[in-house]
Design an enzyme around this catalytic site. Structure first.
Site, PDB file in Angstrom:
ATOM      1  N   ASP A   1      -6.720  18.114  -0.727  1.00  0.00           N
ATOM      2  CA  ASP A   1      -7.667  18.732  -1.651  1.00  0.00           C
ATOM      3  C   ASP A   1      -8.125  17.799  -2.769  1.00  0.00           C
ATOM      4  O   ASP A   1      -8.839  18.231  -3.682  1.00  0.00           O
ATOM      5  CB  ASP A   1      -7.090  20.023  -2.242  1.00  0.00           C
ATOM      6  CG  ASP A   1      -5.605  19.981  -2.495  1.00  0.00           C
ATOM      7  OD1 ASP A   1      -5.002  18.902  -2.369  1.00  0.00           O
ATOM      8  OD2 ASP A   1      -5.030  21.039  -2.813  1.00  0.00           O
TER       9      ASP A   1
ATOM     10  N   ASP B   1      -0.905  15.920  -2.744  1.00  0.00           N
ATOM     11  CA  ASP B   1      -1.780  17.067  -2.979  1.00  0.00           C
ATOM     12  C   ASP B   1      -2.429  16.915  -4.359  1.00  0.00           C
ATOM     13  O   ASP B   1      -1.814  16.382  -5.295  1.00  0.00           O
ATOM     14  CB  ASP B   1      -0.950  18.348  -2.926  1.00  0.00           C
ATOM     15  CG  ASP B   1      -1.779  19.618  -2.911  1.00  0.00           C
ATOM     16  OD1 ASP B   1      -1.915  20.214  -1.839  1.00  0.00           O
ATOM     17  OD2 ASP B   1      -2.285  20.002  -3.982  1.00  0.00           O
TER      18      ASP B   1
ATOM     19  N   HIS C   1       4.404  24.767  -4.467  1.00  0.00           N
ATOM     20  CA  HIS C   1       4.407  25.449  -5.770  1.00  0.00           C
ATOM     21  C   HIS C   1       5.557  26.451  -5.904  1.00  0.00           C
ATOM     22  O   HIS C   1       5.855  26.894  -7.021  1.00  0.00           O
ATOM     23  CB  HIS C   1       3.084  26.185  -6.009  1.00  0.00           C
ATOM     24  CG  HIS C   1       1.904  25.281  -6.169  1.00  0.00           C
ATOM     25  ND1 HIS C   1       1.891  24.231  -7.055  1.00  0.00           N
ATOM     26  CD2 HIS C   1       0.695  25.269  -5.547  1.00  0.00           C
ATOM     27  CE1 HIS C   1       0.723  23.609  -6.978  1.00  0.00           C
ATOM     28  NE2 HIS C   1      -0.011  24.209  -6.068  1.00  0.00           N
TER      29      HIS C   1
END
Length: 286
Positions: free
Chosen positions: A230, A151, A115
């Site tokens: 995740d 992800d 990020h």
């Protein structure tokens, strides 16, 4: 299997924060006790300033090294976070060297990085490990580098840094809507594949297969994998339905491309994370 780690990455935490030391500590415990994989343990290598500066503004690097305060609500100004972030980069760069030698690898370090943009720390991320490594690979002479990010959250920072970078392509499969709200469309060298909340794992695999087909068409000389865990059905931060075996499947699909491959840990916040990583590592080697 070569696993790169450094237990100094367990030294920072904040009560209640999902990006916690147990993510790595629990995985280390399982990998050390299991008998299914032979593991060679590695350490991160030293990182040159020029490698970080390929991906980040000097002002941002200074702010991570000398935080003026919290970066955002999710991204605390932990003591020594710059050193921790540089070790994550060092782990990925060691994975790059192992990939070039044809050795299966996984960098098991924190903090994550995908990020972090050129000038901003956000979403638990401070320096963009995978983007720095992809650009390092290009600087070493590798002609075509693909970053593949599975992800559950879009790697907005990786996309922003690598957009229009010569010889690099970014591929991401992620939930939308979800944090950080980006990645709805593909453009230039950035290829985004979205899945809605509560997508059955068969639907996720179908979307991942399409992303992998596009990646194969790019014809990379190196795969850089942002391995996030995740999208698992019990992860607290999103709403996907993947099972443990889906991560083994993901690894097998990537290995089937028969390209040098490096792998780094991004997200994954469930108690089952160690089992998910072990399944992925087995897919890389068996």
């Amino acid at each position: 299997m070569h696993v790169i780690t450094d237990e100094r990455c367990l030294a920072y935490s904040e009560p209640g924060h999902p990006e916690r030391p147990q993510r790595v500590a629990g995985t280390l415990a399982l990998l050390r006790e299991q008998k299914q994989l032979k593991i060679t343990w590695e350490k991160p290598i030293a990182v040159k300033d020029e490698a970080v500066a390929r991906a980040h503004d000097l002002a941002h690097i200074h702010n991570v090294a000398h935080p003026p305060g919290r970066f955002d609500g999710d991204t605390p100004d932990y003591p020594e976070i710059y050193a921790h972030a540089r070790r994550s980069i060092g782990g990925a760069l060691r994975a790059l060297a192992l990939a070039r030698e044809g050795k299966p690898n996984f960098s098991l370090l924190r903090p994550p990085g995908h990020h972090a943009t050129r000038d901003r720390a956000m979403g638990f991320c401070y320096l963009n490990t995978i983007a720095i490594t992809a650009l390092a690979a290009r600087a070493e002479g590798i002609k075509k580098v693909a970053v593949f990010d599975f992800d559950v959250h879009h790697g907005n920072g990786t996309e922003a840094i690598l957009h229009k970078a010569p010889g690099v392509a970014f591929f991401s499969i992620h939930q939308h809507p979800a944090y950080p709200g980006t990645g709805q469309k593909s453009f230039d060298n950035c290829h985004n594949y979205t899945v809605p909340p509560d997508t059955p794992n068969a639907g996720w695999r179908k979307t991942a297969t399409a992303a992998l087909a596009e990646l194969k068409k790019f014809g990379p000389d190196l795969l850089c994998i942002s391995a996030g865990f995740d999208a698992y059905k019990r992860d607290p931060l999103c709403q996907q339905k993947l099972e443990i075996e889906d991560f083994h499947w993901m690894a097998k699909q990537l290995v089937a491309l028969k390209k040098p491959q490096l792998n780094i840990l991004e997200g994954g916040y469930s108690k089952d994370l160690p089992k998910l990583i072990l399944a992925y590592l087995k897919g890389l080697t068996k």
